[in-house]
Design a protein around this motif. Structure first.
Motif, PDB file in Angstrom:
ATOM      1  N   PHE A  81       0.827  -1.195   0.094  1.00 52.13           N
ATOM      2  CA  PHE A  81      -0.021   0.108   0.021  1.00 52.13           C
ATOM      3  C   PHE A  81       0.866   1.163  -0.067  1.00 52.13           C
ATOM      4  CE2 PHE A  81      -1.721   3.143   2.967  1.00 52.13           C
ATOM      5  CZ  PHE A  81      -2.515   3.723   2.215  1.00 52.13           C
ATOM      6  N   LEU A  82       2.179   1.119   0.858  1.00 49.39           N
ATOM      7  CA  LEU A  82       2.780   2.439   0.671  1.00 49.39           C
ATOM      8  C   LEU A  82       3.627   2.679  -0.602  1.00 49.39           C
ATOM      9  CD1 LEU A  82       4.998   1.750   4.157  1.00 49.39           C
ATOM     10  CD2 LEU A  82       2.834   3.380   3.767  1.00 49.39           C
ATOM     11  N   VAL A  83       3.728   1.700  -1.397  1.00 46.46           N
ATOM     12  CA  VAL A  83       4.032   2.048  -2.732  1.00 46.46           C
ATOM     13  C   VAL A  83       3.105   2.679  -3.520  1.00 46.46           C
ATOM     14  CG1 VAL A  83       4.502   0.838  -4.980  1.00 46.46           C
ATOM     15  CG2 VAL A  83       5.421  -0.148  -2.884  1.00 46.46           C
ATOM     16  N   ALA A  84       1.837   2.415  -3.300  1.00 46.80           N
ATOM     17  CA  ALA A  84       0.705   3.050  -4.033  1.00 46.80           C
ATOM     18  C   ALA A  84       0.585   4.573  -3.475  1.00 46.80           C
ATOM     19  CB  ALA A  84      -0.623   2.291  -3.809  1.00 46.80           C
ATOM     20  N   VAL A  85       0.863   4.808  -2.171  1.00 44.31           N
ATOM     21  CA  VAL A  85       0.839   6.150  -1.639  1.00 44.31           C
ATOM     22  C   VAL A  85       2.024   6.974  -2.325  1.00 44.31           C
ATOM     23  CG1 VAL A  85       1.255   7.535   0.363  1.00 44.31           C
ATOM     24  CG2 VAL A  85      -0.059   5.438   0.457  1.00 44.31           C
ATOM     25  N   VAL A  86       3.057   6.493  -2.779  1.00 47.47           N
ATOM     26  CA  VAL A  86       4.113   6.909  -3.226  1.00 47.47           C
ATOM     27  C   VAL A  86       3.622   7.367  -4.672  1.00 47.47           C
ATOM     28  CG1 VAL A  86       6.601   6.859  -4.122  1.00 47.47           C
ATOM     29  CG2 VAL A  86       6.209   6.232  -1.910  1.00 47.47           C
ATOM     30  N   LEU A  87       3.298   6.357  -5.309  1.00 44.80           N
ATOM     31  CA  LEU A  87       2.803   6.531  -6.811  1.00 44.80           C
ATOM     32  C   LEU A  87       1.973   7.609  -6.806  1.00 44.80           C
ATOM     33  CD1 LEU A  87       2.799   3.016  -8.026  1.00 44.80           C
ATOM     34  CD2 LEU A  87       4.493   4.641  -8.770  1.00 44.80           C
ATOM     35  N   GLY A  88       0.801   7.701  -5.898  1.00 42.27           N
ATOM     36  CA  GLY A  88      -0.200   8.627  -5.783  1.00 42.27           C
ATOM     37  C   GLY A  88       0.503   9.927  -5.825  1.00 42.27           C
ATOM     38  N   ILE A 233      15.823   5.201  20.929  1.00 42.84           N
ATOM     39  CA  ILE A 233      15.986   5.611  19.680  1.00 42.84           C
ATOM     40  C   ILE A 233      15.736   4.408  18.680  1.00 42.84           C
ATOM     41  CG2 ILE A 233      17.759   5.980  18.018  1.00 42.84           C
ATOM     42  CD1 ILE A 233      17.100   8.785  19.362  1.00 42.84           C
ATOM     43  N   ASN A 234      15.996   3.168  19.069  1.00 42.61           N
ATOM     44  CA  ASN A 234      15.900   2.083  18.200  1.00 42.61           C
ATOM     45  C   ASN A 234      14.296   1.774  18.362  1.00 42.61           C
ATOM     46  OD1 ASN A 234      18.551   1.774  17.738  1.00 42.61           O
ATOM     47  ND2 ASN A 234      18.808   0.365  19.558  1.00 42.61           N
ATOM     48  N   SER A 235      13.615   1.953  19.618  1.00 39.09           N
ATOM     49  CA  SER A 235      12.491   1.775  19.435  1.00 39.09           C
ATOM     50  C   SER A 235      11.365   2.844  18.566  1.00 39.09           C
ATOM     51  CB  SER A 235      11.842   1.777  20.747  1.00 39.09           C
ATOM     52  OG  SER A 235      10.446   1.679  21.071  1.00 39.09           O
ATOM     53  N   PHE A 236      12.022   4.063  18.698  1.00 41.11           N
ATOM     54  CA  PHE A 236      11.299   4.927  17.803  1.00 41.11           C
ATOM     55  C   PHE A 236      11.526   4.886  16.305  1.00 41.11           C
ATOM     56  CE2 PHE A 236      11.537   9.013  15.677  1.00 41.11           C
ATOM     57  CZ  PHE A 236      10.213   9.693  16.090  1.00 41.11           C
ATOM     58  N   ILE A 237      12.717   4.440  16.248  1.00 45.06           N
ATOM     59  CA  ILE A 237      13.033   4.109  14.530  1.00 45.06           C
ATOM     60  C   ILE A 237      12.423   2.831  13.840  1.00 45.06           C
ATOM     61  CG2 ILE A 237      14.859   3.447  12.861  1.00 45.06           C
ATOM     62  CD1 ILE A 237      16.791   5.278  14.288  1.00 45.06           C
ATOM     63  N   GLY A 238      11.958   1.789  14.984  1.00 44.23           N
ATOM     64  CA  GLY A 238      11.334   0.832  14.691  1.00 44.23           C
ATOM     65  C   GLY A 238       9.906   0.888  14.264  1.00 44.23           C
ATOM     66  N   GLN A 239       9.358   2.031  14.675  1.00 41.78           N
ATOM     67  CA  GLN A 239       7.919   2.549  14.313  1.00 41.78           C
ATOM     68  C   GLN A 239       7.686   2.983  12.912  1.00 41.78           C
ATOM     69  OE1 GLN A 239       5.790   4.479  17.896  1.00 41.78           O
ATOM     70  NE2 GLN A 239       7.874   5.144  17.899  1.00 41.78           N
ATOM     71  N   PHE A 240       8.805   3.140  12.213  1.00 40.16           N
ATOM     72  CA  PHE A 240       8.603   3.407  10.625  1.00 40.16           C
ATOM     73  C   PHE A 240       8.541   2.255   9.891  1.00 40.16           C
ATOM     74  CE2 PHE A 240      10.847   7.059  12.557  1.00 40.16           C
ATOM     75  CZ  PHE A 240      10.006   8.105  11.735  1.00 40.16           C
ATOM     76  N   THR A 241       7.655   2.092   8.872  1.00 35.08           N
ATOM     77  CA  THR A 241       7.605   1.038   7.840  1.00 35.08           C
ATOM     78  C   THR A 241       8.053   1.409   6.584  1.00 35.08           C
ATOM     79  OG1 THR A 241       5.793   0.384   9.248  1.00 35.08           O
ATOM     80  CG2 THR A 241       5.982  -0.698   6.832  1.00 35.08           C
ATOM     81  N   PHE A 242       8.573   0.690   5.764  1.00 36.37           N
ATOM     82  CA  PHE A 242       8.930   1.294   4.344  1.00 36.37           C
ATOM     83  C   PHE A 242       8.458   0.342   3.323  1.00 36.37           C
ATOM     84  CE2 PHE A 242      12.326   1.732   7.678  1.00 36.37           C
ATOM     85  CZ  PHE A 242      12.459   3.194   7.520  1.00 36.37           C
ATOM     86  N   PRO A 243       8.066   1.018   2.114  1.00 40.69           N
ATOM     87  CA  PRO A 243       7.335   0.504   0.916  1.00 40.69           C
ATOM     88  C   PRO A 243       8.040  -0.850   0.418  1.00 40.69           C
ATOM     89  CG  PRO A 243       8.322   2.682   0.167  1.00 40.69           C
ATOM     90  CD  PRO A 243       8.541   2.422   1.714  1.00 40.69           C
ATOM     91  N   ASP A 244       7.394  -1.836  -0.038  1.00 35.39           N
ATOM     92  CA  ASP A 244       7.997  -2.629  -0.703  1.00 35.39           C
ATOM     93  C   ASP A 244       8.041  -2.485  -2.477  1.00 35.39           C
ATOM     94  OD1 ASP A 244       9.224  -5.311  -1.878  1.00 35.39           O
ATOM     95  OD2 ASP A 244       7.125  -6.389  -0.971  1.00 35.39           O
ATOM     96  N   PHE A 245       9.109  -2.213  -2.830  1.00 34.20           N
ATOM     97  CA  PHE A 245       8.895  -1.583  -4.323  1.00 34.20           C
ATOM     98  C   PHE A 245       9.196  -2.804  -5.256  1.00 34.20           C
ATOM     99  CE2 PHE A 245      10.105   2.619  -2.491  1.00 34.20           C
ATOM    100  CZ  PHE A 245       9.146   3.489  -3.104  1.00 34.20           C
ATOM    101  N   SER A 246       9.191  -3.919  -4.709  1.00 39.24           N
ATOM    102  CA  SER A 246       9.142  -5.211  -5.639  1.00 39.24           C
ATOM    103  C   SER A 246       7.958  -5.337  -6.373  1.00 39.24           C
ATOM    104  CB  SER A 246       9.595  -6.399  -4.904  1.00 39.24           C
ATOM    105  OG  SER A 246       8.684  -6.666  -4.041  1.00 39.24           O
ATOM    106  N   VAL A 247       6.769  -4.654  -5.964  1.00 42.06           N
ATOM    107  CA  VAL A 247       5.397  -4.910  -6.422  1.00 42.06           C
ATOM    108  C   VAL A 247       5.001  -3.665  -7.454  1.00 42.06           C
ATOM    109  CG1 VAL A 247       4.707  -6.233  -4.441  1.00 42.06           C
ATOM    110  CG2 VAL A 247       4.379  -3.728  -4.517  1.00 42.06           C
ATOM    111  N   ILE A 248       6.102  -3.062  -7.733  1.00 41.74           N
ATOM    112  CA  ILE A 248       5.630  -1.697  -8.426  1.00 41.74           C
ATOM    113  C   ILE A 248       4.910  -2.026  -9.729  1.00 41.74           C
ATOM    114  CG2 ILE A 248       8.138  -1.360  -9.563  1.00 41.74           C
ATOM    115  CD1 ILE A 248       7.680   1.737  -8.693  1.00 41.74           C
ATOM    116  N   GLY A 249       5.532  -3.129 -10.413  1.00 38.52           N
ATOM    117  CA  GLY A 249       4.912  -3.598 -11.570  1.00 38.52           C
ATOM    118  C   GLY A 249       3.249  -4.089 -11.350  1.00 38.52           C
ATOM    119  N   MET A 250       2.752  -4.272 -10.298  1.00 38.93           N
ATOM    120  CA  MET A 250       1.558  -4.701 -10.052  1.00 38.93           C
ATOM    121  C   MET A 250       0.300  -3.912 -10.729  1.00 38.93           C
ATOM    122  SD  MET A 250       1.409  -6.771  -6.477  1.00 38.93           S
ATOM    123  CE  MET A 250      -0.219  -6.855  -6.627  1.00 38.93           C
TER     124      MET A 250
END
Length: 532
Positions: A81-88, A233-250
């Motif tokens: 879904f995050l990939v779709a947000v970036v594309l949007g 710090i580690n706990s704070f950074i761990g709250q971030f989620t990153f997009p999976d760009f391997s699905v960009i062709g879907m």
């Protein structure tokens, strides 16, 4: 940007306290991590606020996108879904390059006012359960029908089952404080202007919570702001989620991205139009630049795990009503979100939601004042009907449905008005030669007017002397000319004489209406060139 900090800083504090629970609630309503809503709020304030040309608009996660985000996350999973947000976001920038920002200007004023009023009513209705400390649904869940089988009104009617007396008491105190501050104290001195009523109400709420903990009026944790508290710090950074760009062709990812871009852009442009109307200085926001700003914000939000961003009328109106003058208010509110999430989440989690409900009551009332309904009624049915239909559908369905139906109804009423105003028929006293009628056509006569003109011609009595005046007509569809051409033979059979009055003079019953109007158009073009 720094000239009005004395007003922008207090306004930013108000917007911060309005935005904080909405960021969390909209994320939960969208089935996204609560931290994702805070990311969107921070980027919407700092990044979008800095790039945008709007001086009073505030951006962040929007309730209008919650249903779309909910379905997309369920279908794709969060990383996809995050990939779709970036594309949007990328597509929104393309919209800006294509100068699509003018779309918002094609919405009637009645629909824009209906949108503002509908949102105001929803804000008030949704805050009533929070005000009494009984609602467990997330803040910002603006849907009428709820997943738990309840709806907006049944939740309100069930308030008496389990009123939270502590929440209710501090909410009443906060509401009275806000009214007193706004109507009385703000006129007493500079101190009461600099320190805003909502800030005082929040401080009172924190003090009340601290004093009543462990006592009969204690406020349940369910009815307090709930900001994630990192361990380090580690706990704070761990709250971030990153997009999976391997699905960009879907294809599904691209469809979702385009849907987000389209809906977010439309919602933003409508909010820009509404915010510009609310701005006391009546400044005009460059809409294409706003699309660039929103697109940039959504790209960054998607890259670090945030949900989609739009300009939001709730925050923007709170900013304006609190005296915000420049974009510094939106930017500072973004920094306040960031600082508080990092440094003082424990203090934020002591704020009762009922106090925030009292603040939002005032915001909602200013958007949906009874005087607005009266003004729209006084403006006539053409304004009132699209306005009230927009309000009703936004309250009972959702924002986009309300805007869409209101716009469609506005168009229908405009076409009906055009249908009625295509011609003016003046009837003179009949003489021995039969009744004399004068029909004056409008400046522009299109196929929308076919039915009205054809009906009038068909109803002419035998022996009528018809004078057709087209001196004011600058455009006429061939559909209308065909009606006149077809009517020519019927007129002969019914002993109806037609005289055309035009810019070039008077002509008795022309043989060919097509040729006549072609010559008339050439004549008008020559006149326009001579005038130039």
């Amino acid at each position: 940007m720094f000239k009005h900090l004395a007003k922008d800083i207090p306004a930013s504090i108000v917007v911060f306290f309005v935005a904080l629970p909405l960021c969390l609630g909209i994320a939960v309503a969208s089935d996204a991590p609560p931290f994702a809503g805070l990311i969107a709020g921070i980027i919407g304030g700092i990044v979008v606020g800095a790039i945008s040309g709007s001086q009073v608009g505030v951006s962040g996660p929007a309730a209008g996108l919650a249903a779309i985000v909910l379905a997309a996350i369920a279908s794709l999973g969060y990383e996809k879904f995050l990939v779709a947000v970036v594309l949007g976001g990328v597509i929104q920038i393309v919209f800006g390059i294509a100068r699509a920002g003018v779309i918002g200007y094609y919405f009637p004023s009645s629909v824009i006012k209906g949108m503002l009023t509908g949102i105001g009513i929803i804000i008030i209705l949704k805050q009533i359960p929070h005000f009494f400390g009984v609602d467990k649904d997330p803040e910002g869940d603006f849907r009428f029908n709820q997943p738990d089988g309840e709806n907006t009104f049944t939740e309100i009617f069930n308030i008496t089952d389990s009123i939270g007396w502590g929440s209710t008491l501090i909410a009443v105190i906060a509401l009275l404080t806000l009214i007193l501050w706004s109507n009385v104290l703000s006129k007493k001195g500079k101190f009461f202007t600099l320190i805003q009523g909502p800030l005082v109400a929040v401080v009172l709420g924190i003090i009340f919570y601290a004093l009543t903990t462990g006592k009969s009026l204690e406020i349940s944790s369910l009815h307090l702001v709930n900001v994630p508290i990192p361990d380090g710090i580690n706990s704070f950074i761990g709250q971030f989620t990153f997009p999976d760009f391997s699905v960009i062709g879907m294809p599904e990812v691209w469809i979702t991205g385009f849907t987000i871009a389209l809906v977010a852009s439309l919602e933003t442009l409508l909010c820009v139009e509404a915010t510009d109307k609310l701005d006391p200085e009546k400044r005009i926001t460059p809409t294409n630049r706003e699309l660039y700003a929103q697109g940039t914000g959504n790209i960054l939000s998607g890259l670090i795990g945030g949900i989609p961003i739009t300009q939001v009328i709730v925050r923007s109106s709170a900013n304006i009503q609190s005296g915000g003058k420049t974009k510094m208010s939106a930017i500072i509110h973004g920094f306040l979100l960031l600082i508080c999430v990092v440094l003082i989440p424990v203090v934020l989690n002591m704020i009762p939601l009922s106090v925030l409900a009292a603040i939002l009551f005032i915001v909602g009332y200013k958007l949906a004042k009874p005087s607005t309904f009266k003004a729209m009624w006084d403006a006539g049915l053409k304004q009132f009907v699209p306005f009230i239909v927009t309000v009703i559908i936004i309250v009972f369905k959702d924002l986009l449905w309300g805007i869409g139906v209101g716009l469609a109804l506005g168009i229908v009423m405009t076409l009906y008005q055009s249908y009625k105003n295509s011609h003016f028929l003046h009837k003179e006293d009949p003489d021995q030669g039969g009744p004399r009628l004068k029909m004056t056509l409008a400046e522009e006569v299109t196929f929308f007017n076919k039915a009205a003109i054809k009906r009038e011609l068909e109803e002419l009595p035998e022996g009528t002397q018809l004078e057709l005046n087209i001196t004011k007509t600058t455009y006429m569809d061939y559909d209308i000319i065909e009606i006149l051409q077809d009517f020519k033979q019927k007129a002969i059979n019914r002993n109806i004489n037609i005289t055309l009055v035009s810019e070039r003079g008077t002509l008795k019953d022309p043989e060919n209406y097509f040729q006549f109007f072609e010559q008339e158009k050439l004549h008008l073009s020559d006149n326009q060139r001579n005038i130039s």
